[in-house]
Write a protein that holds these residues in place. Structure first.
Motif, PDB file in Angstrom:
ATOM      1  N   ASN A 326       0.571  -1.304   0.061  1.00  0.00           N
ATOM      2  CA  ASN A 326      -0.056   0.022   0.282  1.00  0.00           C
ATOM      3  C   ASN A 326       0.986   1.521  -0.384  1.00  0.00           C
ATOM      4  O   ASN A 326       0.208   2.422  -0.162  1.00  0.00           O
ATOM      5  CB  ASN A 326      -1.169   0.131   1.037  1.00  0.00           C
ATOM      6  CG  ASN A 326      -1.589  -1.129   1.358  1.00  0.00           C
ATOM      7  OD1 ASN A 326      -2.324  -1.227  -0.173  1.00  0.00           O
ATOM      8  ND2 ASN A 326      -2.458  -1.499   1.520  1.00  0.00           N
ATOM      9  N   CYS A 386       3.105  -5.005   8.729  1.00  0.00           N
ATOM     10  CA  CYS A 386       1.420  -4.916   9.380  1.00  0.00           C
ATOM     11  C   CYS A 386       1.086  -6.031  10.341  1.00  0.00           C
ATOM     12  O   CYS A 386       1.125  -7.142  10.104  1.00  0.00           O
ATOM     13  CB  CYS A 386       0.753  -4.787   7.875  1.00  0.00           C
ATOM     14  SG  CYS A 386       1.019  -3.650   7.196  1.00  0.00           S
ATOM     15  N   VAL A 414      -4.040   1.500   7.393  1.00  0.00           N
ATOM     16  CA  VAL A 414      -5.032   0.289   7.067  1.00  0.00           C
ATOM     17  C   VAL A 414      -5.961   0.704   6.808  1.00  0.00           C
ATOM     18  O   VAL A 414      -6.709   1.596   8.459  1.00  0.00           O
ATOM     19  CB  VAL A 414      -4.171  -0.526   7.475  1.00  0.00           C
ATOM     20  CG1 VAL A 414      -5.426  -1.906   6.971  1.00  0.00           C
ATOM     21  CG2 VAL A 414      -2.575  -1.365   7.550  1.00  0.00           C
ATOM     22  N   THR A 416     -10.489  -0.847   5.840  1.00  0.00           N
ATOM     23  CA  THR A 416     -10.866  -2.088   5.493  1.00  0.00           C
ATOM     24  C   THR A 416     -12.145  -1.820   4.585  1.00  0.00           C
ATOM     25  O   THR A 416     -12.812  -0.233   5.369  1.00  0.00           O
ATOM     26  CB  THR A 416     -11.523  -2.455   6.578  1.00  0.00           C
ATOM     27  OG1 THR A 416     -12.173  -2.030   7.809  1.00  0.00           O
ATOM     28  CG2 THR A 416      -9.843  -3.223   7.525  1.00  0.00           C
ATOM     29  N   ARG A 566       1.421 -10.819   5.992  1.00  0.00           N
ATOM     30  CA  ARG A 566       1.268  -9.304   5.242  1.00  0.00           C
ATOM     31  C   ARG A 566       0.569  -9.932   3.942  1.00  0.00           C
ATOM     32  O   ARG A 566       1.313 -10.612   3.489  1.00  0.00           O
ATOM     33  CB  ARG A 566       2.923  -8.872   5.582  1.00  0.00           C
ATOM     34  CG  ARG A 566       3.031  -8.477   6.623  1.00  0.00           C
ATOM     35  CD  ARG A 566       3.889  -7.450   6.464  1.00  0.00           C
ATOM     36  NE  ARG A 566       5.200  -7.655   6.215  1.00  0.00           N
ATOM     37  CZ  ARG A 566       5.820  -6.373   4.941  1.00  0.00           C
ATOM     38  NH1 ARG A 566       5.984  -5.215   6.415  1.00  0.00           N
ATOM     39  NH2 ARG A 566       6.958  -6.995   4.642  1.00  0.00           N
ATOM     40  N   LEU A 568      -0.700  -6.501   2.457  1.00  0.00           N
ATOM     41  CA  LEU A 568      -0.062  -5.574   1.672  1.00  0.00           C
ATOM     42  C   LEU A 568       0.129  -5.213  -0.059  1.00  0.00           C
ATOM     43  O   LEU A 568       1.072  -6.067   0.154  1.00  0.00           O
ATOM     44  CB  LEU A 568      -0.271  -4.383   2.447  1.00  0.00           C
ATOM     45  CG  LEU A 568      -0.815  -3.590   4.043  1.00  0.00           C
ATOM     46  CD1 LEU A 568      -0.206  -2.687   5.200  1.00  0.00           C
ATOM     47  CD2 LEU A 568      -2.794  -3.801   3.344  1.00  0.00           C
TER      48      LEU A 568
END
Length: 571
Positions: A326, A386, A414, A416, A566, A568
């Motif tokens: 990300n 993360c 982060v 959602t 993780r 991401l």
């Protein structure tokens, strides 16, 4: 000029003599005017003391105008021939004028004019006559003096009687000083001034102005009567030049001189990129050798030089969250002064027209005055792992029912989708199936696997017999009673070991009293054992705040936390 009847004693003469004299004059003009081939245009003009005959032949179309005593008697067109006779009073003199405009060629255009004599010889006494001398500029300087070739006439001198001036007595001293050259004529008019008539000071062709008092008249070129000085040769001149004006903030133009020497005109191209100025010299102006009368100007249409505006690009926003997937550079929003674009090399900032970059913010590299690049390669990301950030996680009892109570927090940065992103998995320590509960909130509680919240109550590791008693078993999720590992997954993940609550009379195990009142209806343990990520155990969905005693259970249970994976990705 208008002919008038003389007043006073009248002596009658024969009409024939007057007619013969007048016809002889007209015939002389006819012979000169018709000195052309017989097959060509043939005019015949015959004026007598009482009529004017006009006979025009062999024309290819023409317009004829006949005027008698300043009155138009006919003005008409004809194709090949024309014949007409105009009569008038025979007792007075008459002026006449005939003009022919040939349609085929201007060389056949002709004009005739004359003065008829009365059919009588009566004249007024000399003391009742006045002769006036009129000066005029000829309309066509190269043609003889004539009534139809005269400009406005001005009386310069007069004397009594019927007395024309000749070269020997012409009053040179009366001529205006500006008279020079060969373009001047004089008209001498004899008028009857009885009844108080005064000859006019000015006369203009064709109106005249004698109102029936004209007795006789005559035209002469001034040079036939007097020596006229030559006009001074005008000094050769150079015409003033026009001035082109081109300004970046105005339409191109040409300033024309204000001069009596010439008239100026300007012709522009369609796109106004070129102008041609032409000067037409005024009458009498003599140009010097090489004097210019035409100028051509070209215009560039250049825009004004504008001092560029210094602008500063906004740096992109560095998104550096846990993991690598990300991480990204967020391109700034375009403004009126700077636009931005994203490339594989980084963010490119471009200054608007008329703007340049000054000092660049840290991270930008100048490509040129109007372009700068913020490279991805120069951006530092931490790439920290993360993990979910746990709050309180514990096995608790509410009444007789065991629950797993939990609270999870997302790492900074982060996000959602939705309010139930959490998956809670009770991990089987061996080869058995895990208990997976999907679509859970980040904080809440779930019923412990093998337990139930409705009658007949169930507990993991226990079975309800047909006689209503509970017996201990290896089934019904007995494996969750001895320090089970629970995995919390959102992306990122978190796992911990949670101990089943200690056995008591009110929770964790069936009642120890053999006479407990337990309903016959049961929930088969297989229903829980076969739970999948799509089938979840009953849960309340409420956020649980765990008390200090529950925290003590966590410590006693030896809770351990670790990162599972993780997922991401870099944007």
């Amino acid at each position: 000029m208008r002919a008038v009847l003389p007043k006073g004693s009248i002596t009658i003469v024969k009409k024939l003599l007057a007619s013969v004299a007048t016809s002889t004059l007209a015939l002389g003009g006819f012979l000169v005017a018709t000195a052309t081939p017989a097959s060509a245009h043939t005019p015949d003009i015959d004026a007598t003391c009482d009529s004017l005959a006009v006979d025009l032949r062999s024309y290819s179309g023409a317009q004829v105008t006949v005027t008698v005593d300043d009155e138009t008697r006919d003005d008409s067109a004809f194709t090949s021939s024309y014949a007409a006779t105009f009569t008038f009073d025979d007792s007075v003199a008459h002026t006449w004028h005939v003009a022919v405009d040939a349609h085929d060629d201007d060389q056949w255009d002709r004009e005739w004019s004359g003065l008829t004599e009365p059919c009588t010889t009566d004249v007024a006494p000399a003391d009742e006559l006045v002769t006036g001398l009129y000066l005029y500029e000829k309309v066509h300087p190269d043609q003889p003096a004539a009534w139809h070739n005269s400009g406005p006439q001005e009386l310069i001198v007069q004397r009594g009687g019927h007395s024309f001036w000749d070269a020997d007595d012409f009053p040179v001293e009366e001529l205006p000083q500006e008279v020079c050259g060969t373009g001047w004529g004089v008209q001498q008019d004899v008028a009857d001034v009885t009844d108080g008539f005064e000859i006019p000071l000015e006369i203009v062709w064709p109106e005249g102005g004698f109102d029936g008092h004209l007795v006789d008249w005559r035209h002469d070129d001034l040079t036939d009567l007097v020596e006229v000085p030559a006009c001074d040769a005008p000094e050769p001149v150079t015409l003033p030049a026009p001035t082109p004006v081109e300004e970046c903030d105005a339409e191109a133009r040409v300033e024309l001189p204000s001069s009596e020497l010439a008239d100026y005109s300007t012709t522009w191209s369609d796109d106004r990129s070129e102008a041609v100025v032409t000067a037409t010299p005024a009458e009498g102006v003599v140009l010097a050798d090489g004097a210019q009368t035409s100028w051509t100007f070209a215009f560039t249409g250049a825009e004004c030089d504008v001092e560029p505006v210094l602008v500063v690009p906004e740096p992109p926003t560095v998104v550096d969250v846990c993991g690598t997937e990300n991480d990204e550079l967020v391109v700034p929003q375009d403004s009126e002064q700077v636009t931005y674009s994203s490339t594989y090399e980084g963010v490119v900032a471009t200054a608007a027209e008329g703007a340049v970059f000054g000092d660049l913010p840290d991270g930008y590299t100048a490509v040129d005055d109007t372009t700068a690049r913020y490279p991805v390669a120069g951006t530092t990301f931490t790439d920290a792992s993360c993990e979910l950030v746990p709050g309180d996680v514990a096995a608790v009892c509410e009444g007789e029912v065991p629950f797993l109570a939990y609270e999870m927090n997302l790492p900074e940065g982060v996000e959602t989708d939705g309010e139930t992103p959490l998956t809670v998995s009770f991990l089987h320590p061996g080869d058995g199936d895990d208990v997976v509960l999907t679509d859970q909130p980040l904080a809440g509680r779930v019923v412990w696997p093998g337990a139930s919240t409705t009658e007949p109550l169930q507990w993991p590791g226990w079975e309800l017999e047909e006689d209503g008693t509970y017996v201990e078993t290896e089934g019904n999720y007995a494996w969750t009673r001895d320090g089970v590992r629970v995995l919390f997954e959102v992306n990122p993940d978190h796992s911990t070991v949670v101990e089943y609550p200690a056995a008591s009379d009110t929770c964790a195990n069936p009642p120890s009293d053999d006479g407990a009142d337990v309903p016959a209806e049961t929930v088969p343990a297989e229903t829980v054992a076969e739970s999948t990520p799509e089938a979840e155990l009953p849960r309340t969905g409420a956020t649980v705040g765990v008390a200090a005693g529950v925290a003590a259970l966590l410590v006693a249970a030896g809770v351990s936390l670790f990162v599972a994976r993780r997922r991401l990705h870099r944007g």
